[in-house]
Design a protein around this motif. Structure first.
Motif, short mmCIF file in Angstrom:
data_model
loop_
_atom_site.label_atom_id
_atom_site.label_comp_id
_atom_site.label_asym_id
_atom_site.label_seq_id
_atom_site.Cartn_x
_atom_site.Cartn_y
_atom_site.Cartn_z
N SER A 167 -1.59 45.93 -33.99
CA SER A 167 -0.29 45.52 -34.53
C SER A 167 0.85 45.93 -33.60
O SER A 167 1.78 45.14 -33.38
CB SER A 167 -0.07 46.14 -35.91
N GLU A 168 0.78 47.13 -33.05
CA GLU A 168 1.83 47.58 -32.12
C GLU A 168 1.86 46.70 -30.88
O GLU A 168 2.93 46.36 -30.38
CB GLU A 168 1.60 49.04 -31.73
N ARG A 169 0.70 46.34 -30.37
CA ARG A 169 0.65 45.49 -29.17
C ARG A 169 1.24 44.11 -29.43
O ARG A 169 1.88 43.53 -28.57
CB ARG A 169 -0.79 45.35 -28.69
N LYS A 170 0.99 43.58 -30.63
CA LYS A 170 1.47 42.24 -30.94
C LYS A 170 2.89 42.25 -31.50
O LYS A 170 3.56 41.22 -31.52
CB LYS A 170 0.53 41.57 -31.94
N GLY A 171 3.35 43.40 -31.98
CA GLY A 171 4.70 43.48 -32.54
C GLY A 171 4.79 42.96 -33.96
O GLY A 171 5.89 42.70 -34.46
N GLU A 172 3.66 42.81 -34.61
CA GLU A 172 3.62 42.38 -36.01
C GLU A 172 2.30 42.87 -36.61
O GLU A 172 1.38 43.23 -35.89
CB GLU A 172 3.72 40.86 -36.13
N SER A 173 2.23 42.88 -37.92
CA SER A 173 1.02 43.36 -38.58
C SER A 173 -0.11 42.34 -38.43
O SER A 173 0.03 41.18 -38.81
CB SER A 173 1.30 43.59 -40.07
#
Length: 101
Positions: A40-46
């Motif tokens: 989620s952190e890598r993609k910037g969303e859950s």
């Protein structure tokens, strides 16, 4: 702390092995949240990556095995439903990938 001292002074090597297995199972199950958080952190969303379901299934099966050994009906019931759900999610993910291929 008494339980730890009991484990450390356990007469049974088998009992110590089961406790270590249970701890490893819990670490595997907890690892799923780390996988989900990092993704989620890598993609910037859950997001819920496929690895989350594999960690869930592996940890769930291991915890179910431990619960069966302990003969704990509450623990067995709680893990049984989860294992089914994790397996079903993986089945659906792979069926979708197969259809899209």
């Amino acid at each position: 702390m008494d339980w730890l001292m009991g484990v450390l002074h356990a007469d049974s090597v088998l009992e110590l092995w089961w406790v270590l297995f249970g701890l490893l199972a819990q670490l595997m199950f907890t690892g799923r949240f780390l996988v989900q958080w990092i993704a989620s952190e890598r993609k910037g969303e859950s997001v819920v990556p496929v690895a989350f379901w594999y960690f869930s299934l592996a940890g769930g099966v291991m915890l179910l095995t431990y619960a069966l050994y302990r003969k704990d009906p509450v623990f067995v019931l709680g893990q049984s439903l989860g294992v089914f759900i994790y397996g079903r999610n993986l089945w659906l993910i792979h069926a979708k990938r197969k259809r899209e291929a």
